[in-house]
Write a protein that holds these residues in place. Structure first.
Motif, PDB file in Angstrom:
ATOM      1  N   PRO A   1       0.898  -1.359   0.121  1.00 37.22           N
ATOM      2  CA  PRO A   1       0.074   0.039   0.260  1.00 37.22           C
ATOM      3  C   PRO A   1       0.832   1.320   0.403  1.00 37.22           C
ATOM      4  N   ASP A   2      -0.093   2.020  -0.177  1.00 39.36           N
ATOM      5  CA  ASP A   2       0.341   4.013  -0.297  1.00 39.36           C
ATOM      6  C   ASP A   2       1.475   4.189   1.099  1.00 39.36           C
ATOM      7  N   LEU A   3       0.279   3.940   2.040  1.00 37.80           N
ATOM      8  CA  LEU A   3       0.704   4.105   3.582  1.00 37.80           C
ATOM      9  C   LEU A   3       0.484   3.377   4.038  1.00 37.80           C
ATOM     10  N   VAL A   4       1.077   2.778   5.408  1.00 37.75           N
ATOM     11  CA  VAL A   4       0.705   1.772   5.958  1.00 37.75           C
ATOM     12  C   VAL A   4       0.257   2.576   7.363  1.00 37.75           C
ATOM     13  N   LEU A   5      -0.506   1.922   7.989  1.00 43.05           N
ATOM     14  CA  LEU A   5      -1.003   2.811   9.238  1.00 43.05           C
ATOM     15  C   LEU A   5      -1.269   1.598  10.468  1.00 43.05           C
ATOM     16  N   ALA A   6       0.170   1.851  11.108  1.00 40.20           N
ATOM     17  CA  ALA A   6       0.232   0.397  12.041  1.00 40.20           C
ATOM     18  C   ALA A   6       0.095   0.691  13.695  1.00 40.20           C
ATOM     19  N   ASP A   7      -0.555   0.231  14.452  1.00 44.46           N
ATOM     20  CA  ASP A   7      -1.605   0.949  16.208  1.00 44.46           C
ATOM     21  C   ASP A   7      -0.674  -0.880  16.603  1.00 44.46           C
ATOM     22  N   GLU A   8       0.238   0.485  17.715  1.00 40.07           N
ATOM     23  CA  GLU A   8       0.967  -1.047  18.723  1.00 40.07           C
ATOM     24  C   GLU A   8       1.385  -2.099  17.813  1.00 40.07           C
ATOM     25  N   PRO A   9       2.305  -2.390  16.500  1.00 39.89           N
ATOM     26  CA  PRO A   9       2.906  -3.501  15.570  1.00 39.89           C
ATOM     27  C   PRO A   9       3.432  -4.337  16.812  1.00 39.89           C
ATOM     28  N   THR A  10       3.797  -3.061  18.039  1.00 38.05           N
ATOM     29  CA  THR A  10       5.013  -4.321  18.567  1.00 38.05           C
ATOM     30  C   THR A  10       4.733  -4.698  19.889  1.00 38.05           C
ATOM     31  N   ALA A  11       3.309  -4.942  20.640  1.00 38.54           N
ATOM     32  CA  ALA A  11       3.084  -4.577  21.569  1.00 38.54           C
ATOM     33  C   ALA A  11       3.134  -5.926  22.197  1.00 38.54           C
ATOM     34  N   SER A  12       2.154  -7.210  21.084  1.00 42.10           N
ATOM     35  CA  SER A  12       3.085  -8.961  22.128  1.00 42.10           C
ATOM     36  C   SER A  12       3.822  -8.660  21.175  1.00 42.10           C
ATOM     37  N   VAL A  13       4.848  -9.014  21.398  1.00 49.28           N
ATOM     38  CA  VAL A  13       5.754  -9.104  20.888  1.00 49.28           C
ATOM     39  C   VAL A  13       7.335  -8.845  21.416  1.00 49.28           C
ATOM     40  N   ASP A  14       8.194 -10.267  21.593  1.00 49.63           N
ATOM     41  CA  ASP A  14       9.419  -9.546  22.167  1.00 49.63           C
ATOM     42  C   ASP A  14      10.102  -7.659  21.823  1.00 49.63           C
ATOM     43  N   ASP A  15      11.547  -7.851  21.937  1.00 44.49           N
ATOM     44  CA  ASP A  15      11.900  -6.678  21.585  1.00 44.49           C
ATOM     45  C   ASP A  15      13.323  -6.614  20.466  1.00 44.49           C
ATOM     46  N   ARG A  16      13.107  -8.435  20.213  1.00 47.13           N
ATOM     47  CA  ARG A  16      13.620  -8.731  19.415  1.00 47.13           C
ATOM     48  C   ARG A  16      12.894  -9.201  17.792  1.00 47.13           C
ATOM     49  N   VAL A  17      11.924  -9.455  18.232  1.00 45.60           N
ATOM     50  CA  VAL A  17      10.637  -9.199  16.358  1.00 45.60           C
ATOM     51  C   VAL A  17      10.797  -8.076  16.588  1.00 45.60           C
ATOM     52  N   GLY A  18       9.611  -7.657  17.598  1.00 46.89           N
ATOM     53  CA  GLY A  18      10.082  -5.724  17.748  1.00 46.89           C
ATOM     54  C   GLY A  18      11.392  -5.171  16.292  1.00 46.89           C
ATOM     55  N   MET A  19      12.178  -5.323  17.267  1.00 47.15           N
ATOM     56  CA  MET A  19      13.026  -5.056  16.133  1.00 47.15           C
ATOM     57  C   MET A  19      13.094  -5.625  14.287  1.00 47.15           C
ATOM     58  N   ARG A  20      12.362  -6.862  14.389  1.00 49.47           N
ATOM     59  CA  ARG A  20      12.712  -6.948  12.822  1.00 49.47           C
ATOM     60  C   ARG A  20      11.179  -7.059  12.328  1.00 49.47           C
ATOM     61  N   ILE A  21      10.193  -6.435  13.566  1.00 45.69           N
ATOM     62  CA  ILE A  21       9.195  -5.632  12.898  1.00 45.69           C
ATOM     63  C   ILE A  21       8.940  -4.649  12.275  1.00 45.69           C
ATOM     64  N   LEU A  22       9.869  -3.434  12.208  1.00 44.47           N
ATOM     65  CA  LEU A  22      10.193  -2.182  12.679  1.00 44.47           C
ATOM     66  C   LEU A  22      10.989  -2.736  11.744  1.00 44.47           C
ATOM     67  N   HIS A  23      12.245  -2.895  10.971  1.00 49.88           N
ATOM     68  CA  HIS A  23      12.863  -3.216  10.058  1.00 49.88           C
ATOM     69  C   HIS A  23      12.052  -3.926   8.388  1.00 49.88           C
ATOM     70  N   LEU A  24      11.646  -4.170   8.849  1.00 51.33           N
ATOM     71  CA  LEU A  24      10.463  -4.764   7.604  1.00 51.33           C
ATOM     72  C   LEU A  24       9.450  -3.504   7.552  1.00 51.33           C
ATOM     73  N   LEU A  25       9.529  -2.667   8.240  1.00 49.43           N
ATOM     74  CA  LEU A  25       8.427  -1.115   8.060  1.00 49.43           C
ATOM     75  C   LEU A  25       9.486  -0.402   7.282  1.00 49.43           C
ATOM     76  N   GLU A  26      10.994  -0.639   7.812  1.00 42.04           N
ATOM     77  CA  GLU A  26      11.909   0.163   7.338  1.00 42.04           C
ATOM     78  C   GLU A  26      12.644   0.507   6.196  1.00 42.04           C
ATOM     79  N   GLU A  27      11.911  -1.399   5.352  1.00 40.94           N
ATOM     80  CA  GLU A  27      12.198  -1.136   4.015  1.00 40.94           C
ATOM     81  C   GLU A  27      10.966  -1.066   3.391  1.00 40.94           C
ATOM     82  N   MET A  28       9.862  -1.235   3.969  1.00 40.51           N
ATOM     83  CA  MET A  28       8.944  -1.040   3.326  1.00 40.51           C
ATOM     84  C   MET A  28       8.515   0.668   2.905  1.00 40.51           C
ATOM     85  N   HIS A  29       9.373   1.628   3.719  1.00 45.27           N
ATOM     86  CA  HIS A  29       9.384   3.247   3.164  1.00 45.27           C
ATOM     87  C   HIS A  29      10.423   3.649   2.888  1.00 45.27           C
TER      88      HIS A  29
END
Ligand SMILES: Nc1ncnc2c1ncn2[C@@H]1O[C@H](COP(=O)(O)OP(=O)(O)OP(=O)(O)O)[C@@H](O)[C@H]1O
Ligand SMILES: [Mg+2]
Lengths: 243, 302
Positions: free
Chosen positions: A178-206
């Protein structure tokens, strides 16, 4: 960590999304649920195309409500909300659907369809966009592997842990590029390691040009990225967002 | 039904098939289809009977020579029958005139009078089968008048009254049965409307999610239409099978005497088309109703 990389590739949409344009623009926005009190007041900000923002603030401040305005789930009670340059209040139903198809949302409560497999949940936005066929299927399985759930593709959401469900929800939000990604607490249920992975994925999209807004109160994660913040407290904007 | 759950439809995101109301739908539709199929069979039977009788009677005339009080026994009746035969054979427009043998008459009357007789002392009228043919065409009314004059007690019947009444009766029957079918279709549609509205309420959250993911109303409507179509197809096939079983059973139960007045029911191409068209029509009504109901309901509540 994982050999399979999710190729972001060329986007299918993209009209009016050159850098420098505002993807989202709020002007003196107020919002209330039904006849309740205003949960957002006089909020004005803009989000430029291709930017990456963190939306922060204490619990109950109105982050999810702000995102709901952006993905057109609610209308403002006053002020103007522009998304992709369109004033949302005046949009006819059909065009609202078209705007939503350009937005990928990670809901705070995931909102997976319980009767569909993880794979079918991720594929749902493609089906809605009318994109079927084997290429789409391959993209779905590739993305599921990328979020680390390759073995769980055919499992029902009920059999997944909270963090696994969250990652399926993220895959669903990204599958249409999508052109715009809105993520509401996308790391709330994961540990920091997976949280970082998720944010890196979003970084790549960015990096490929997607505009990203991540609502979170995980200060630890925020501090590792150099992205601007929009901060709201008790329904009003207190920091950032270049009005 | 079982089959429906065993084969989850990959085109349907919403778990509609599991709803109690949705599971009910094929059964109701089976029942409706059963009624409609029986009604159509009745129509087909009557119009086949009607046209069968019409065909065999329209070329044919019957002359009845009745016994008269003045007759001195069978011989006088016999003489008048001969006279009528001679008169008829001399007329232009008549190809054949043959007396109906007495045994055939007795056989024809047997179902009503019984085999053992009672016919014995009764003097039966004589019948003459007349077949039209040749030029100029026969004017049945004029012929009847001249025949009555020439041979006392002879009466020409061209079956026209009877055929007309038969035609009227069949037309009325057809209208009644068509009315019944319209009512059945309406009841099916109302059931689908109810099922669909219930489904929309049950799956409110999931439908909101589909909307948030960019689905428009017709995407949601298609899901309900597909589900209703599948339910209708299963129901219609089951109802059709039951109706066929009923008709076969009826055929076995009905005695030969009753069969004698009905024409041989050889299924025509039209009947075959009806058997295919009925479930298709029911699927179309159900799917269409579901689709329209979703669009209307969503436009109203959102
Ligand atoms: N559906 C709703 N109906 C009525 N009030 C609501 C609803 N959702 C949220 N609110 C209210 O709106 C306000 C803002 O809620 P919101 O969910 O936007 O906060 P948030 O910043 O996302 O909080 P959190 O960090 O806990 O997710 C709160 O006071 C909340 O009670
Ligand atoms: Mg929230």
């Amino acid at each position: 960590m994982n050999a399979v990389r999710f190729s972001v590739g060329a986007r299918t949409h993209g009209g009016g999304v050159e850098p420098g344009n505002d993807i989202v623009r709020f002007r003196n926005v107020g919002m209330r649920y039904d006849v309740g009190p205003e949960v957002l007041r006089d909020v004005s900000f803009r989000i430029a195309a291709g930017s990456f923002h963190f939306l922060t603030g204490p619990s109950g401040a109105g982050k999810s409500s702000l995102l709901r305005l952006m993905y057109l789930a609610n209308a403002p009670s006053r002020g103007e909300v522009h998304v992709f340059g369109r004033e949302t209040v005046r949009l006819p139903r059909r065009e609202i659907a078209a705007v939503r198809r350009r937005i990928g949302v990670v809901f705070q409560d995931f909102r997976l369809l319980e009767r569909l497999s993880a794979r079918a949940n991720v594929a749902l936005p493609l089906r809605i966009a009318g994109d079927r066929g084997s290429a789409a299927d391959e993209r779905v399985i590739e993305l599921i592997r990328w979020v680390g759930l390759g073995e769980f593709a055919d499992v029902l959401p009920a059999q997944l842990s909270g963090g696994q469900r969250q990652r399926i929800a993220i895959a669903r939000a990204l599958i249409t590029r999508p052109d715009l990604v809105l993520a509401d607490e996308p790391t709330a249920s994961v540990d920091d390691r997976v949280g970082m992975r998720i944010l890196h994925l979003l970084e790549e999209m960015h990096r490929s040009g997607t505009t990203i807004v991540v609502a979170t109160h995980n200060r630890g994660l925020i501090s590792r990225f150099n992205h601007p913040q929009i901060r709201i407290e008790d329904g009003t904007l207190v920091e950032g967002g270049a009005p | 039904m079982m089959l429906q759950r065993a084969l989850p439809n990959p085109q349907i995101d919403l778990p509609l098939a599991a709803d109690a109301t949705q599971r009910f739908l094929p059964r109701i539709i089976a029942f409706m289809t059963y009624l409609a199929a029986i009604a159509l069979a009745v129509i087909a039977l009557f119009s086949a009977a009607g046209s069968g009788w019409r065909e065999s009677l329209s070329g044919a005339l019957t002359v009845e020579v009745r016994p008269l009080a003045a007759d001195a026994g069978e011989a006088a009746l016999e003489r008048r029958t001969e006279a009528a035969l001679a008169f008829l054979r001399a007329q232009p427009g008549i190809a054949r005139a043959e007396p109906v043998p007495a045994e055939r008459l007795t056989t024809l009357l047997e179902p009503w009078l019984g085999r053992a007789g009672g016919v014995g002392d009764l003097t039966l009228p004589r019948l003459i089968d007349v077949t039209r043919g040749g030029e100029p065409a026969l004017d049945a009314t004029a012929l009847a008048a001249r025949l009555a004059e020439a041979v006392p007690g002879a009466r020409l019947d061209d079956h026209r009254d009877w055929l007309q009444r038969l035609r009227g009766l069949i037309a009325v029957m057809e209208i009644v049965v068509l009315g019944v079918i319209v009512l059945i279709a309406a009841a099916t549609a109302v059931t689908v409307v109810f099922t669909t509205r219930t489904g929309l309420a049950i799956h409110r959250d999931e439908i909101e999610l589909l909307h948030l993911l960019g689905a428009d109303d017709s995407y949601v409507a298609r899901q309900f239409a597909r589900q209703a179509g599948v339910a209708a197809l299963l129901g219609a096939l089951a109802g059709l099978a039951l109706a066929a079983a009923t008709l076969v059973a009826l055929r076995l139960v009905i005695g030969p005497a009753e069969l004698a007045i009905l024409p041989a029911m050889t299924p025509t191409l039209g009947d075959a088309a009806g058997v295919v068209a009925l479930p298709l029509a029911i699927v179309a009504v159900s799917a269409g109703t579901a689709h329209v109901t979703v669009l209307r309901t969503l436009a109203r509540i959102l």
